[in-house]
Design a protein around this motif. Structure first.
Motif, PDB file in Angstrom:
ATOM      1  N   GLU A  94      -1.771  21.730 -10.527  1.00 33.44           N
ATOM      2  CA  GLU A  94      -2.988  22.492 -10.274  1.00 33.44           C
ATOM      3  C   GLU A  94      -4.050  21.658  -9.577  1.00 33.44           C
ATOM      4  N   GLN A  95      -4.048  20.362  -9.838  1.00 35.89           N
ATOM      5  CA  GLN A  95      -4.996  19.471  -9.194  1.00 35.89           C
ATOM      6  C   GLN A  95      -4.258  18.600  -8.184  1.00 35.89           C
ATOM      7  N   LEU A  96      -4.853  18.414  -7.053  1.00 40.39           N
ATOM      8  CA  LEU A  96      -4.224  17.607  -5.999  1.00 40.39           C
ATOM      9  C   LEU A  96      -4.814  16.200  -5.947  1.00 40.39           C
ATOM     10  N   SER A  97      -5.200  15.669  -7.088  1.00 38.21           N
ATOM     11  CA  SER A  97      -5.880  14.374  -7.093  1.00 38.21           C
ATOM     12  C   SER A  97      -4.969  13.244  -6.609  1.00 38.21           C
ATOM     13  N   GLY A  98      -3.685  13.256  -6.982  1.00 42.64           N
ATOM     14  CA  GLY A  98      -2.771  12.210  -6.528  1.00 42.64           C
ATOM     15  C   GLY A  98      -2.604  12.213  -5.023  1.00 42.64           C
ATOM     16  N   GLN A  99      -2.440  13.406  -4.456  1.00 50.00           N
ATOM     17  CA  GLN A  99      -2.288  13.507  -3.007  1.00 50.00           C
ATOM     18  C   GLN A  99      -3.570  13.133  -2.280  1.00 50.00           C
ATOM     19  N   LEU A 100      -4.711  13.488  -2.847  1.00 56.21           N
ATOM     20  CA  LEU A 100      -5.982  13.130  -2.211  1.00 56.21           C
ATOM     21  C   LEU A 100      -6.213  11.620  -2.254  1.00 56.21           C
ATOM     22  N   PHE A 101      -5.875  10.998  -3.363  1.00 51.78           N
ATOM     23  CA  PHE A 101      -5.988   9.541  -3.430  1.00 51.78           C
ATOM     24  C   PHE A 101      -5.032   8.879  -2.434  1.00 51.78           C
ATOM     25  N   ALA A 102      -3.833   9.424  -2.294  1.00 49.58           N
ATOM     26  CA  ALA A 102      -2.881   8.870  -1.335  1.00 49.58           C
ATOM     27  C   ALA A 102      -3.420   8.986   0.089  1.00 49.58           C
ATOM     28  N   LEU A 103      -4.023  10.118   0.398  1.00 51.73           N
ATOM     29  CA  LEU A 103      -4.627  10.294   1.721  1.00 51.73           C
ATOM     30  C   LEU A 103      -5.756   9.285   1.937  1.00 51.73           C
ATOM     31  N   PHE A 104      -6.551   9.041   0.902  1.00 48.29           N
ATOM     32  CA  PHE A 104      -7.624   8.053   0.991  1.00 48.29           C
ATOM     33  C   PHE A 104      -7.056   6.658   1.219  1.00 48.29           C
ATOM     34  N   VAL A 105      -5.967   6.319   0.549  1.00 48.99           N
ATOM     35  CA  VAL A 105      -5.345   5.003   0.729  1.00 48.99           C
ATOM     36  C   VAL A 105      -4.808   4.865   2.148  1.00 48.99           C
ATOM     37  N   ILE A 106      -4.254   5.927   2.704  1.00 54.05           N
ATOM     38  CA  ILE A 106      -3.752   5.884   4.080  1.00 54.05           C
ATOM     39  C   ILE A 106      -4.899   5.625   5.064  1.00 54.05           C
ATOM     40  N   VAL A 107      -6.027   6.280   4.850  1.00 54.29           N
ATOM     41  CA  VAL A 107      -7.185   6.077   5.732  1.00 54.29           C
ATOM     42  C   VAL A 107      -7.697   4.644   5.620  1.00 54.29           C
ATOM     43  N   VAL A 108      -7.777   4.131   4.403  1.00 58.36           N
ATOM     44  CA  VAL A 108      -8.236   2.750   4.216  1.00 58.36           C
ATOM     45  C   VAL A 108      -7.238   1.772   4.843  1.00 58.36           C
ATOM     46  N   ALA A 109      -5.939   2.046   4.716  1.00 55.90           N
ATOM     47  CA  ALA A 109      -4.924   1.174   5.304  1.00 55.90           C
ATOM     48  C   ALA A 109      -5.027   1.163   6.826  1.00 55.90           C
ATOM     49  N   ALA A 110      -5.304   2.314   7.425  1.00 61.56           N
ATOM     50  CA  ALA A 110      -5.454   2.361   8.878  1.00 61.56           C
ATOM     51  C   ALA A 110      -6.661   1.540   9.327  1.00 61.56           C
ATOM     52  N   ALA A 111      -7.755   1.633   8.592  1.00 55.83           N
ATOM     53  CA  ALA A 111      -8.937   0.850   8.929  1.00 55.83           C
ATOM     54  C   ALA A 111      -8.667  -0.640   8.725  1.00 55.83           C
ATOM     55  N   GLU A 112      -7.936  -0.967   7.666  1.00 54.41           N
ATOM     56  CA  GLU A 112      -7.615  -2.369   7.390  1.00 54.41           C
ATOM     57  C   GLU A 112      -6.743  -2.961   8.488  1.00 54.41           C
ATOM     58  N   VAL A 113      -5.775  -2.205   8.970  1.00 52.91           N
ATOM     59  CA  VAL A 113      -4.906  -2.686  10.047  1.00 52.91           C
ATOM     60  C   VAL A 113      -5.710  -2.908  11.316  1.00 52.91           C
ATOM     61  N   LEU A 116       0.827  -1.211   0.000  1.00 53.85           N
ATOM     62  CA  LEU A 116       0.000   0.000   0.000  1.00 53.85           C
ATOM     63  C   LEU A 116       0.862   1.262   0.000  1.00 53.85           C
ATOM     64  N   ASN A 117       1.990   1.229   0.683  1.00 53.51           N
ATOM     65  CA  ASN A 117       2.893   2.380   0.657  1.00 53.51           C
ATOM     66  C   ASN A 117       3.496   2.585  -0.726  1.00 53.51           C
ATOM     67  N   ALA A 118       3.748   1.507  -1.448  1.00 55.30           N
ATOM     68  CA  ALA A 118       4.236   1.635  -2.824  1.00 55.30           C
ATOM     69  C   ALA A 118       3.183   2.297  -3.707  1.00 55.30           C
ATOM     70  N   VAL A 119       1.927   1.945  -3.494  1.00 54.02           N
ATOM     71  CA  VAL A 119       0.846   2.583  -4.242  1.00 54.02           C
ATOM     72  C   VAL A 119       0.787   4.068  -3.914  1.00 54.02           C
ATOM     73  N   ASN A 120       0.974   4.420  -2.650  1.00 53.08           N
ATOM     74  CA  ASN A 120       0.979   5.840  -2.262  1.00 53.08           C
ATOM     75  C   ASN A 120       2.094   6.602  -2.950  1.00 53.08           C
ATOM     76  N   ILE A 121       3.262   6.014  -3.053  1.00 53.65           N
ATOM     77  CA  ILE A 121       4.371   6.680  -3.737  1.00 53.65           C
ATOM     78  C   ILE A 121       4.010   6.933  -5.194  1.00 53.65           C
ATOM     79  N   ASN A 122       3.404   5.947  -5.844  1.00 57.94           N
ATOM     80  CA  ASN A 122       2.984   6.129  -7.234  1.00 57.94           C
ATOM     81  C   ASN A 122       1.944   7.234  -7.371  1.00 57.94           C
ATOM     82  N   LEU A 123       0.967   7.260  -6.479  1.00 59.32           N
ATOM     83  CA  LEU A 123      -0.078   8.280  -6.556  1.00 59.32           C
ATOM     84  C   LEU A 123       0.485   9.685  -6.393  1.00 59.32           C
TER      85      LEU A 123
END
Length: 103
Positions: free
Chosen positions: A57-76, A41-48
Motif C-alpha cells: 500500500e505504501q511505496l516508501s521502498g521504491q521511493l527511497f530507491a529512486l532517491f538513492v539512484i538520483v543521489v548516485a547519479a549526482a555522486e558519479v 549503492l545498487n545492493a542498497v537499492n535491491i534491499n529497499l
C-alpha cells in the motif's frame, strides 16, 4: 503467480554489496573505486525495493530507491569531474601517486 521470498533478495544484495566493497578496497585507481561504490549503492537499492514489497500500500521502498539512484547519479557526476581535474593536474589516476593537495 509465485512470489520470490525476501531472503533471496537479501542474499543477492549481500553478495553484491560484498563484491562492491572488495572492489572499492582493492582497486588501485579511482574509476575502479567508483565502480565498487556504485555496486554497493545498487545492493542498497535491491534491499529497499525488497522491503518495500512487504507493504504494497505504501511505496516508501521504491521511493527511497529512486532517491538513492538520483543521489548516485549526482555522486558519479561529481566524482568524474574530480577525477578529470586530478588527471589534468597530475597526469595519473593512481591514488598512490597523488600525494599533495596544493597546486
Amino acid at each position: 503467480m509465485t512470489t520470490v521470498p525476501v531472503q533471496y533478495y537479501l542474499i543477492v544484495a549481500a553478495a553484491l554489496f560484498s563484491i562492491g566493497l572488495a572492489i572499492a578496497i582493492t582497486k588501485r585507481h579511482y574509476i575502479g573505486m567508483l565502480l565498487g561504490i556504485e555496486l554497493m549503492l545498487n545492493a542498497v537499492n535491491i534491499n529497499l525495493v525488497a522491503f518495500g514489497r512487504h507493504d504494497p500500500e505504501q511505496l516508501s521502498g521504491q521511493l527511497f530507491a529512486l532517491f538513492v539512484i538520483v543521489v548516485a547519479a549526482a555522486e558519479v557526476t561529481v566524482a568524474l569531474a574530480i577525477i578529470l581535474r586530478v588527471y589534468g593536474h597530475f597526469k595519473t589516476v593512481d591514488p598512490d601517486k597523488v600525494n599533495e593537495l596544493k597546486q
